[in-house]
Design an enzyme around this catalytic site. Structure first.
Site, PDB file in Angstrom:
ATOM      1  N   THR A   1      40.505  36.887  51.082  1.00 49.22           N
ATOM      2  CA  THR A   1      39.533  36.097  50.406  1.00 49.22           C
ATOM      3  C   THR A   1      40.097  34.874  49.442  1.00 49.22           C
ATOM      4  O   THR A   1      39.959  35.179  48.103  1.00 49.22           O
ATOM      5  CB  THR A   1      38.439  36.711  49.917  1.00 49.22           C
ATOM      6  OG1 THR A   1      38.848  37.710  48.807  1.00 49.22           O
ATOM      7  CG2 THR A   1      37.549  37.424  50.887  1.00 49.22           C
TER       8      THR A   1
ATOM      9  N   PHE B   1      39.777  49.836  45.106  1.00 49.30           N
ATOM     10  CA  PHE B   1      40.251  49.443  43.771  1.00 49.30           C
ATOM     11  C   PHE B   1      41.703  49.565  43.498  1.00 49.30           C
ATOM     12  O   PHE B   1      42.207  49.948  42.550  1.00 49.30           O
ATOM     13  CB  PHE B   1      39.565  50.244  42.825  1.00 49.30           C
ATOM     14  CG  PHE B   1      38.013  50.100  42.847  1.00 49.30           C
ATOM     15  CD1 PHE B   1      37.247  48.823  42.294  1.00 49.30           C
ATOM     16  CD2 PHE B   1      36.962  51.084  43.450  1.00 49.30           C
ATOM     17  CE1 PHE B   1      36.055  48.749  42.292  1.00 49.30           C
ATOM     18  CE2 PHE B   1      35.823  50.762  43.837  1.00 49.30           C
ATOM     19  CZ  PHE B   1      35.280  49.847  43.180  1.00 49.30           C
ATOM     20  N   LEU B   2      42.425  49.806  44.448  1.00 45.97           N
ATOM     21  CA  LEU B   2      43.981  50.327  44.152  1.00 45.97           C
ATOM     22  C   LEU B   2      44.903  49.201  43.564  1.00 45.97           C
ATOM     23  O   LEU B   2      44.476  48.055  43.675  1.00 45.97           O
ATOM     24  CB  LEU B   2      44.564  50.470  45.680  1.00 45.97           C
ATOM     25  CG  LEU B   2      44.599  49.359  46.489  1.00 45.97           C
ATOM     26  CD1 LEU B   2      46.000  48.413  46.453  1.00 45.97           C
ATOM     27  CD2 LEU B   2      44.773  49.908  47.893  1.00 45.97           C
TER      28      LEU B   2
ATOM     29  N   LYS C   1      32.880  45.758  42.169  1.00 46.04           N
ATOM     30  CA  LYS C   1      34.267  45.573  42.164  1.00 46.04           C
ATOM     31  C   LYS C   1      34.775  44.281  41.160  1.00 46.04           C
ATOM     32  O   LYS C   1      35.825  44.183  40.561  1.00 46.04           O
ATOM     33  CB  LYS C   1      34.538  44.854  43.802  1.00 46.04           C
ATOM     34  CG  LYS C   1      36.042  44.199  43.793  1.00 46.04           C
ATOM     35  CD  LYS C   1      37.211  45.212  43.829  1.00 46.04           C
ATOM     36  CE  LYS C   1      38.270  44.419  43.802  1.00 46.04           C
ATOM     37  NZ  LYS C   1      39.607  45.508  44.098  1.00 46.04           N
TER      38      LYS C   1
ATOM     39  N   LEU D   1      45.405  47.851  27.168  1.00 44.96           N
ATOM     40  CA  LEU D   1      45.010  47.343  25.716  1.00 44.96           C
ATOM     41  C   LEU D   1      46.558  47.142  25.403  1.00 44.96           C
ATOM     42  O   LEU D   1      46.984  46.987  24.138  1.00 44.96           O
ATOM     43  CB  LEU D   1      44.551  48.347  24.972  1.00 44.96           C
ATOM     44  CG  LEU D   1      42.874  48.386  25.004  1.00 44.96           C
ATOM     45  CD1 LEU D   1      42.609  49.575  23.833  1.00 44.96           C
ATOM     46  CD2 LEU D   1      42.501  47.155  24.566  1.00 44.96           C
TER      47      LEU D   1
ATOM     48  N   CYS E   1      44.877  39.594  42.100  1.00 44.06           N
ATOM     49  CA  CYS E   1      43.478  40.000  41.761  1.00 44.06           C
ATOM     50  C   CYS E   1      42.918  39.534  40.588  1.00 44.06           C
ATOM     51  O   CYS E   1      41.742  38.967  40.439  1.00 44.06           O
ATOM     52  CB  CYS E   1      43.342  41.573  41.753  1.00 44.06           C
ATOM     53  SG  CYS E   1      43.683  42.364  43.488  1.00 44.06           S
TER      54      CYS E   1
HETATM   55  C1  UDX Z   1      44.186  45.462  39.897  1.00 43.67           C
HETATM   56  C2  UDX Z   1      43.495  46.462  39.510  1.00 43.67           C
HETATM   57  O1  UDX Z   1      43.741  47.115  38.428  1.00 43.67           O
HETATM   58  C3  UDX Z   1      42.963  47.139  40.815  1.00 43.67           C
HETATM   59  O2  UDX Z   1      42.011  48.272  40.424  1.00 43.67           O
HETATM   60  C4  UDX Z   1      42.389  46.079  41.921  1.00 43.67           C
HETATM   61  O3  UDX Z   1      41.920  46.656  42.902  1.00 43.67           O
HETATM   62  C5  UDX Z   1      43.281  44.901  41.762  1.00 43.67           C
HETATM   63  O4  UDX Z   1      43.643  44.627  40.645  1.00 43.67           O
HETATM   64  P1  UDX Z   1      46.911  44.949  40.126  1.00 43.67           P
HETATM   65  O5  UDX Z   1      46.572  43.805  40.207  1.00 43.67           O
HETATM   66  O6  UDX Z   1      47.504  45.888  41.113  1.00 43.67           O
HETATM   67  O7  UDX Z   1      45.445  45.700  40.277  1.00 43.67           O
HETATM   68  O8  UDX Z   1      47.483  45.330  38.890  1.00 43.67           O
HETATM   69  P2  UDX Z   1      47.217  45.956  37.359  1.00 43.67           P
HETATM   70  O9  UDX Z   1      48.113  47.114  37.078  1.00 43.67           O
HETATM   71  O10 UDX Z   1      45.696  46.090  37.131  1.00 43.67           O
HETATM   72  O11 UDX Z   1      47.735  45.162  36.454  1.00 43.67           O
HETATM   73  C6  UDX Z   1      47.390  43.490  36.455  1.00 43.67           C
HETATM   74  C7  UDX Z   1      48.146  42.619  35.376  1.00 43.67           C
HETATM   75  O12 UDX Z   1      47.511  43.162  34.044  1.00 43.67           O
HETATM   76  C8  UDX Z   1      49.654  42.842  35.278  1.00 43.67           C
HETATM   77  O13 UDX Z   1      50.110  41.569  35.590  1.00 43.67           O
HETATM   78  C9  UDX Z   1      49.975  43.655  34.345  1.00 43.67           C
HETATM   79  O14 UDX Z   1      51.067  43.167  33.554  1.00 43.67           O
HETATM   80  C10 UDX Z   1      48.638  43.215  33.336  1.00 43.67           C
HETATM   81  N1  UDX Z   1      48.485  44.025  32.152  1.00 43.67           N
HETATM   82  C11 UDX Z   1      47.992  45.273  32.434  1.00 43.67           C
HETATM   83  C12 UDX Z   1      48.603  43.860  30.790  1.00 43.67           C
HETATM   84  O15 UDX Z   1      48.867  42.647  30.402  1.00 43.67           O
HETATM   85  N2  UDX Z   1      48.143  44.809  29.810  1.00 43.67           N
HETATM   86  C13 UDX Z   1      47.916  46.016  30.149  1.00 43.67           C
HETATM   87  O16 UDX Z   1      47.581  46.732  29.281  1.00 43.67           O
HETATM   88  C14 UDX Z   1      47.711  46.090  31.444  1.00 43.67           C
END
Ligand code: UDX
EC number: 1.1.1.22
Length: 442
Positions: free
Chosen positions: A86, A155-156, A207, A253, A263
């Site tokens: 999407t 939510f993966l 979501k 955090l 996402c």
């Molecule tokens: C996310 C959601 O966690 C997941 O549940 C959903 O299904 C899809 O979107 P994802 O995109 O795989 O998953 O990565 P995630 O681990 O959540 O990190 C997303 C971004 O946030 C990354 O660029 C990461 O570097 C950043 N991040 C994460 C931070 O800058 N600080 C943090 O403390 C945590």
């Protein structure tokens, strides 16, 4: 159970593998025959540690069947999962073209009762829309076949996809009647995760709300990092102190140069678009998006303030993917950073364990190194962009010998500042301040 999963992207493939591993027979449907052929030979369209081995086992056991025929898959399966993309429209709203096409195809293939489950992240009300399209198709065929449409968001996380699909924190199922609920109960009967049953719209919003909330935590800490820096306070210590409160939680955090991926950027903008459409634009989310979109600019200002003009300077980037353990560079902060560095007329070298090929195509001007040490050879500044273990654990003592100037910018606050100063770097993190200026002329 026999299950059809339509869409062999990240979510579709991972979901299929997880269901097959749990003993179900899964028909994976995609229009891209080349992709299917590769999957049949256990080659994934993305990188996910340990997944190809499991894929090979499940293909051999014939628990996973790849096909380009929606009709065949729908006819042989009790449950039909829709897991197509999407992508965002220019307005930020989700493009539902693929969902609509698949719904039509499902409608024209139905011969008896089926439960259709939406796994894709979809705007509120999409369940209803899918139901309407299938009904329309059945009317065209003059068929009176019953079916249900359920919302069951995924939510993966990339990099942990398989673990998250097999052992989720929770399962959210949005359905409108007991018949659909019973089917979903049967599917998840052996799951140890708690299941929350809601109506369809509630599940759809869970979501978006979850992703938006996590993005909010990140933008909150990132904005606070800007303030902490002015106050001479270390944001990592503040995060730690906040995270020890169970109501707040320690996750998401960690201050850094911003979130990326397929996402958070997409879903925050989509929720913003949805809230605006109903005349209630989520102000908090507007700020979240804006902070994230300006975080690289703020980081660049810090770099220029420390080093001065970047013209002719050589900058080494460590890590390019939007997070470690993936090859995904969608909305990665590295891309904006490279663009800014090139605009400032710097020369850039970069290392990433996985994403190099894709980035080379976008930025042929960047020299791609074969190892982290090579990326910072003779540089005026080193920037850690993605916290791969290989980068955090590189030989930093040796690294100091390789660089021309000792500026080290830690875009993810993952290095030990004191150690880096001991090794002779001038260290700067995000909201941590500047340590080891004395090393600049060492
Ligand atoms: C996310 C959601 O966690 C997941 O549940 C959903 O299904 C899809 O979107 P994802 O995109 O795989 O998953 O990565 P995630 O681990 O959540 O990190 C997303 C971004 O946030 C990354 O660029 C990461 O570097 C950043 N991040 C994460 C931070 O800058 N600080 C943090 O403390 C945590």
């Amino acid at each position: 159970m026999n299950i059809a999963v339509i869409g062999a992207g990240y979510v579709g493939v991972t979901t299929s593998i997880a269901f097959a591993e749990q003993g179900h027979h899964v028909f994976v449907v995609d229009l891209d025959k080349e992709k299917l052929e590769k999957l049949n030979h256990s080659i994934l369209p993305f990188y996910e540690d340990g997944m190809e081995e499991l894929l090979m086992k499940l293909v051999e056991q014939q628990h996973l069947i790849f096909t380009d025929s929606i009709q065949a898959a729908v006819r042989q399966s009790e449950l039909i999962f829709i897991a197509v993309g999407t992508p965002p429209l220019p307005s930020g709203a989700a493009n539902l073209e693929q969902i609509e096409q698949v719904s039509k195809a499902v409608g024209s293939a139905l011969q008896e009762y089926r439960t259709i489950v939406i796994k894709s992240t979809v705007p509120i009300g999409t369940g209803e829309k899918v139901e309407f399209i299938i009904k329309e198709e059945l009317d065209l065929r003059k068929k009176d076949i019953e079916f249900d449409v359920v919302a069951n968001p995924e939510f993966l996380r990339e990099g942990n996809a398989l673990h998250d699909a097999l052992y989720p924190d929770r399962i959210v199922v949005g359905c409108e009647n007991m018949r659909a609920r019973k089917m979903m109960e049967k599917l998840y009967q052996n799951s140890i995760a708690p299941i929350l049953f809601t109506n369809r719209k509630e599940a759809e919003l869970v979501k978006y709300a979850s992703n938006a909330f996590l993005a909010t935590k990140i933008s909150f800490i990132n904005e606070l990092a800007r303030v902490s820096e002015q106050l001479g306070i270390n944001i990592s210590v503040v995060s730690k102190g906040m995270g020890m409160d169970r109501r707040i939680g320690a996750d998401f955090l960690r201050a850094g140069i911003g979130y990326g991926g397929s996402c958070f950027p997409k879903d925050t903008r989509a929720l913003l678009a949805m809230s605006s459409e109903v005349g209630m634009p989520l102000k908090i989310l507007e700020a979240v998006v804006e902070i994230n979109e300006t975080q690289v600019d703020w980081f660049m200002e810090k770099i220029v303030k420390s080093i001065g003009s970047l013209e002719g300077k050589h900058i080494g980037l460590l890590g390019l993917t939007f997070k470690p353990n993936t090859d995904d560079i969608r909305e990665a902060t590295s891309l904006k950073l490279i663009q800014e560095l090139l605009l400032h007329k710097a020369t850039v070298s970069a290392y990433d364990p996985k994403s190099t090929d894709i980035v080379t195509k976008i930025y042929p001007q960047v020299r791609f190194a074969t190892c982290p040490l090579d990326a910072i050879n003779n540089v005026d500044a080193s920037i850690l962009v993605t916290e791969w273990d290989e980068i955090i654990q590189m030989d930093w003592k040796e690294a100091r010998k390789r660089v021309r100037q000792s500026y080290l910018f830690d875009g993810r606050n993952v290095l030990d500042p004191k150690k880096m100063v001991e090794y002779g770097f001038c260290y700067e993190g995000v909201g941590i301040g500047n340590l080891g200026k004395e090393n600049l002329h060492g």
